[in-house]
Scaffold this active site. Structure first.
Site, short mmCIF file in Angstrom:
data_model
loop_
_atom_site.label_atom_id
_atom_site.label_comp_id
_atom_site.label_asym_id
_atom_site.label_seq_id
_atom_site.Cartn_x
_atom_site.Cartn_y
_atom_site.Cartn_z
N GLU A 40 0.86 -1.27 -0.17
CA GLU A 40 0.18 -0.01 -0.11
C GLU A 40 0.95 1.26 0.02
OE1 GLU A 40 -3.08 0.43 -0.53
OE2 GLU A 40 -3.45 -1.65 -0.84
N TYR A 123 -6.36 7.09 4.05
CA TYR A 123 -6.28 5.70 3.13
C TYR A 123 -5.38 4.81 3.57
CZ TYR A 123 -5.42 2.79 -0.68
OH TYR A 123 -5.17 1.80 -1.51
N ASP A 141 -9.05 6.21 -1.91
CA ASP A 141 -8.06 6.71 -2.96
C ASP A 141 -8.62 7.58 -3.77
OD1 ASP A 141 -8.75 4.80 -4.46
OD2 ASP A 141 -6.62 4.00 -4.96
#
Length: 359
Positions: A40, A123, A141
């Site tokens: 991520e 996020y 996102d």
């Protein structure tokens, strides 16, 4: 949204499409929270196709959170080299050390706790908490923002509004898969331009499609042009083994902790050649012969565009104290170089090799 009769249909349709056709990515189906976290962070501001080989190489070098926490910053930056936004790598390292010292080496399980780590925003916290620990939290996102703006026909939704919408939609049984499915839809179907509405699993539920406003959602905001600067760079070479001079950038600021060839902005009224000679003199070096100009390299940052004009210059002298590090051509890959500097290094190596063949 909780009372919206479409919520269950959105979840079911989206997850069915995800199960039937999701991309085969190396972090998909991963259960190790550390590996999910790394993926991520890498995916922030970097395309999936670029991330995949870096992700695999990273895990070969730092297979566990402990191995990352024990690494030196320069080693981490070398592993990250080429992906840009190097502050992500430094924060990843800093967060790994905090997790080791304060959490016994295990990532926090809640989005709230994850957000306290360096480099973990709302996020990323939501993505990791939902995918690694099954927390029923949203992960919004840019792709998700676009999907929701069209799904609910919202011209310019704010962050809080989007989080509330996404939070109400998250599937309570498969929150991680749902968040990934929403991101996948934005990345593969609900594109910024020419979206594939005909193949969208949520097409019959999309208000923007029904109202013919898809291309207008969300509203695109004009970005001001980036300021541009020109920087003269000298790839100074000396000695029989052709060592290049590199300098380390400050520990804070743009490209912090990275290495580069000495450079300077071109002053008004000063030619690039004179700038090279002045730069070398300021380092306590004298240029032998005529510097050879290489092809210009441009690098775009978030706040400016830099145009580098590199020169290869044979030099003499020991240099003044602390000028940097002299490295052989094969050693240049041992230090972290920004993308533009890596291109300059490759061109400088080739230029020196051609010069040596002519001598």
């Amino acid at each position: 949204m909780e009372d919206d009769p479409r919520a269950d249909e959105i979840r079911r349709s989206l997850l069915d499409a995800y199960d039937a056709g999701r991309r085969d990515l190396p972090w998909r189906g991963e259960s190790d929270p550390y590996r999910i976290w790394v993926s991520e962070v890498m995916l922030q501001q970097t395309r999936v196709e670029t991330v995949i080989p870096y992700y695999r190489m990273w895990l070969e070098r730092f297979p566990t959170l402990e191995s990352l926490a024990e690494a030196q910053e320069e080693e981490v930056l070398v592993a990250w080299q080429g992906m840009g936004y190097y502050s992500r790598a430094r924060r990843l390292l800093g967060a790994a050390r905090i997790v080791r010292e304060e959490h016994g080496g295990d990532l926090p399980t809640s989005a709230e706790e994850l957000r306290r780590l360096p480099g973990v925003g709302e996020y990323t916290a939501g993505a990791v908490a939902s995918m690694a620990f099954g927390a029923v939290v949203p992960a919004v996102d840019g792709n998700v923002r676009r999907v929701l703006a069209r799904l609910f026909d919202l011209p310019d939704p704010g962050g809080a509004e989007l989080r509330d919408l996404a939070g109400a939609l998250v599937d309570p049984v498969r929150p991680g898969d749902f968040n990934q499915a929403l991101m996948e839809l934005g990345a593969m179907v609900c594109l910024p331009r020419a979206p594939g509405c005909a193949s969208c699993p949520l097409g019959n539920l999309c208000l923007a499609r029904a109202r013919d406003t898809v291309e207008e959602r969300p509203v695109r905001k004009a970005r001001p042009p980036l300021p541009e600067i020109e920087i003269v760079v000298v790839a100074a070479v000396r000695g029989p083994d052709s060592r290049f001079l590199l300098q380390k950038r400050p520990a804070r600021g743009l490209l912090a902790g990275m290495w580069e060839f000495p450079g300077t902005e071109v002053e008004a009224g000063l030619t690039a050649r004179d700038a090279v000679l002045r730069l070398a003199a300021g380092l306590g070096l004298s240029v032998v012969g005529e510097p050879a100009e290489l092809e210009a390299v441009t690098q775009v940052f978030s706040h400016l565009k830099a145009r580098y004009r590199p020169f290869v210059a044979l030099v003499e002298g020991v240099g003044e104290g602390g000028v940097g590090r002299w490295l052989r051509a094969e050693e240049l890959s041992s230090v972290p170089l920004p993308v533009a500097q890596g291109k300059i290094a490759e061109a400088a190596r080739e230029a020196v090799q051609n010069l040596a063949r002519r001598l």
